[in-house]
Design a protein around this motif. Structure first.
Motif, PDB file in Angstrom:
ATOM      1  N   PRO A   1       0.792  -1.246   0.000  1.00  0.00           N
ATOM      2  CA  PRO A   1       0.000   0.000   0.000  1.00  0.00           C
ATOM      3  C   PRO A   1       0.816   1.285   0.000  1.00  0.00           C
ATOM      4  N   ASP A   2       2.080   1.258   0.412  1.00  0.00           N
ATOM      5  CA  ASP A   2       2.896   2.478   0.400  1.00  0.00           C
ATOM      6  C   ASP A   2       3.355   2.871  -1.006  1.00  0.00           C
ATOM      7  N   PHE A   3       3.343   1.909  -1.914  1.00  0.00           N
ATOM      8  CA  PHE A   3       3.806   2.191  -3.268  1.00  0.00           C
ATOM      9  C   PHE A   3       2.709   1.837  -4.280  1.00  0.00           C
ATOM     10  N   PHE A   4       2.815   0.741  -5.004  1.00  0.00           N
ATOM     11  CA  PHE A   4       1.867   0.455  -6.083  1.00  0.00           C
ATOM     12  C   PHE A   4       0.513  -0.053  -5.617  1.00  0.00           C
ATOM     13  N   ASP A   5       0.423  -0.589  -4.411  1.00  0.00           N
ATOM     14  CA  ASP A   5      -0.844  -1.076  -3.869  1.00  0.00           C
ATOM     15  C   ASP A   5      -1.544  -1.968  -4.896  1.00  0.00           C
ATOM     16  N   VAL A   6      -0.840  -3.013  -5.325  1.00  0.00           N
ATOM     17  CA  VAL A   6      -1.289  -3.835  -6.450  1.00  0.00           C
ATOM     18  C   VAL A   6      -2.593  -4.586  -6.194  1.00  0.00           C
ATOM     19  N   ASP A   7      -2.948  -4.805  -4.948  1.00  0.00           N
ATOM     20  CA  ASP A   7      -4.234  -5.466  -4.688  1.00  0.00           C
ATOM     21  C   ASP A   7      -5.403  -4.573  -5.100  1.00  0.00           C
ATOM     22  N   ARG A   8      -5.256  -3.270  -4.925  1.00  0.00           N
ATOM     23  CA  ARG A   8      -6.315  -2.329  -5.309  1.00  0.00           C
ATOM     24  C   ARG A   8      -6.131  -1.784  -6.723  1.00  0.00           C
ATOM     25  N   TYR A   9      -4.882  -1.671  -7.165  1.00  0.00           N
ATOM     26  CA  TYR A   9      -4.571  -1.078  -8.468  1.00  0.00           C
ATOM     27  C   TYR A   9      -3.628  -2.005  -9.230  1.00  0.00           C
ATOM     28  N   PRO A  10      -4.168  -3.035  -9.872  1.00  0.00           N
ATOM     29  CA  PRO A  10      -3.317  -4.064 -10.488  1.00  0.00           C
ATOM     30  C   PRO A  10      -2.592  -3.649 -11.767  1.00  0.00           C
ATOM     31  N   GLN A  11      -2.918  -2.469 -12.323  1.00  0.00           N
ATOM     32  CA  GLN A  11      -2.300  -2.057 -13.576  1.00  0.00           C
ATOM     33  C   GLN A  11      -1.770  -0.634 -13.509  1.00  0.00           C
ATOM     34  N   VAL A  12      -0.774  -0.401 -14.316  1.00  0.00           N
ATOM     35  CA  VAL A  12      -0.296   0.947 -14.611  1.00  0.00           C
ATOM     36  C   VAL A  12      -0.539   1.125 -16.105  1.00  0.00           C
ATOM     37  N   ILE A  13      -1.085   2.276 -16.479  1.00  0.00           N
ATOM     38  CA  ILE A  13      -1.490   2.479 -17.875  1.00  0.00           C
ATOM     39  C   ILE A  13      -0.868   3.760 -18.425  1.00  0.00           C
ATOM     40  N   PHE A  14      -0.299   3.654 -19.626  1.00  0.00           N
ATOM     41  CA  PHE A  14       0.130   4.841 -20.362  1.00  0.00           C
ATOM     42  C   PHE A  14      -0.740   4.942 -21.597  1.00  0.00           C
ATOM     43  N   HIS A  15      -1.296   6.120 -21.804  1.00  0.00           N
ATOM     44  CA  HIS A  15      -2.061   6.390 -23.023  1.00  0.00           C
ATOM     45  C   HIS A  15      -1.441   7.608 -23.689  1.00  0.00           C
ATOM     46  N   GLY A  16      -0.990   7.436 -24.914  1.00  0.00           N
ATOM     47  CA  GLY A  16      -0.418   8.534 -25.680  1.00  0.00           C
ATOM     48  C   GLY A  16      -1.355   8.930 -26.803  1.00  0.00           C
ATOM     49  N   ALA A  17      -1.550  10.229 -26.993  1.00  0.00           N
ATOM     50  CA  ALA A  17      -2.506  10.700 -27.990  1.00  0.00           C
ATOM     51  C   ALA A  17      -1.907  11.636 -29.035  1.00  0.00           C
ATOM     52  N   THR A  18      -0.747  12.235 -28.753  1.00  0.00           N
ATOM     53  CA  THR A  18      -0.119  13.098 -29.747  1.00  0.00           C
ATOM     54  C   THR A  18       1.370  12.794 -29.821  1.00  0.00           C
ATOM     55  N   MET A  19       1.914  12.959 -31.012  1.00  0.00           N
ATOM     56  CA  MET A  19       3.315  12.645 -31.226  1.00  0.00           C
ATOM     57  C   MET A  19       3.972  13.798 -31.971  1.00  0.00           C
ATOM     58  N   THR A  20       5.160  14.173 -31.504  1.00  0.00           N
ATOM     59  CA  THR A  20       5.971  15.168 -32.196  1.00  0.00           C
ATOM     60  C   THR A  20       7.245  14.463 -32.637  1.00  0.00           C
ATOM     61  N   ARG A  21       7.423  14.355 -33.926  1.00  0.00           N
ATOM     62  CA  ARG A  21       8.622  13.689 -34.440  1.00  0.00           C
ATOM     63  C   ARG A  21       9.833  14.576 -34.185  1.00  0.00           C
ATOM     64  N   THR A  22      10.890  13.970 -33.645  1.00  0.00           N
ATOM     65  CA  THR A  22      12.107  14.711 -33.325  1.00  0.00           C
ATOM     66  C   THR A  22      13.278  14.302 -34.208  1.00  0.00           C
TER      67      THR A  22
END
Length: 188
Positions: free
Chosen positions: A89-110
């Motif tokens: 519970p002090d960090f990821f609390d995986v029992d309550r929050y089993p996932q980490v999600i990244f959603h990307g919607a815009t991209m700038t080509r470098t």
């Protein structure tokens, strides 16, 4: 602390019109998170289970849909005590929050095969803006959606923004997250 940007990178968001679609090969993907420890060294957490998809627009250089789900419950660390604390519970609390999600919607080509992908990271029930620096193994002009592509991506977050404030004198605030994955042709 391996920012659990891991799990099943499949969501229902729409692919860009005229998109080139890939999905993450879960057998050839991993996420790691690195954080300072005692101000002298660092600790690294691994998230070996993730899934997701990437769609690039053929018509719009900024058009991207990047969805990555990381299985936080699969988090690994160098020793059992660290693993237990990171999953607790002090960090990821995986029992309550089993996932980490990244959603990307815009991209700038470098560059011809690099980009900044802007979106959000969700962990522990908190969603914050984030930008990934992504290197693709192929030039954008050569991508057809029929060939595999390797990506290496990274970002940096403040763990306190996600409610992970435990052990402030021992564990650093800044966490570097790195994604290493093979993308294989997929459906939009």
């Amino acid at each position: 602390m391996r920012m659990a940007m891991a799990a099943a990178l499949l969501t229902t968001s729409a692919a860009p019109t005229g998109g080139i679609a890939y999905h993450i090969d879960p057998t050839r993907a991993r996420v790691q998170a690195k954080v300072g420890f005692f101000g002298l060294g660092s600790k690294t957490a691994l998230f070996p289970r993730l899934d997701g998809r990437v769609s690039l627009s053929e018509r719009d250089a900024q058009g991207v849909t990047l969805d990555v789900r990381i299985d936080a419950q699969a988090l690994e660390a160098g020793d059992s005590l660290t693993r237990s604390r990171l999953r607790g519970p002090d960090f990821f609390d995986v029992d309550r929050y089993p996932q980490v999600i990244f959603h990307g919607a815009t991209m700038t080509r470098t560059g011809p095969h690099s980009a900044q992908v802007s979106g959000t990271i969700a962990a522990r029930g908190v969603t914050r803006p984030a930008t990934l620096a992504v290197d693709f193994s192929r030039d954008f002009a050569a991508m057809t959606g029929r060939e595999p592509v390797h990506i290496a991506a990274s970002t940096r977050i403040d763990r306190r923004d996600f409610g992970m404030a435990a052990y402030p004198l021992i564990v650093g605030r800044q966490v570097t997250i790195m994604i290493d994955a093979d993308l294989v042709p997929g459906r939009e």
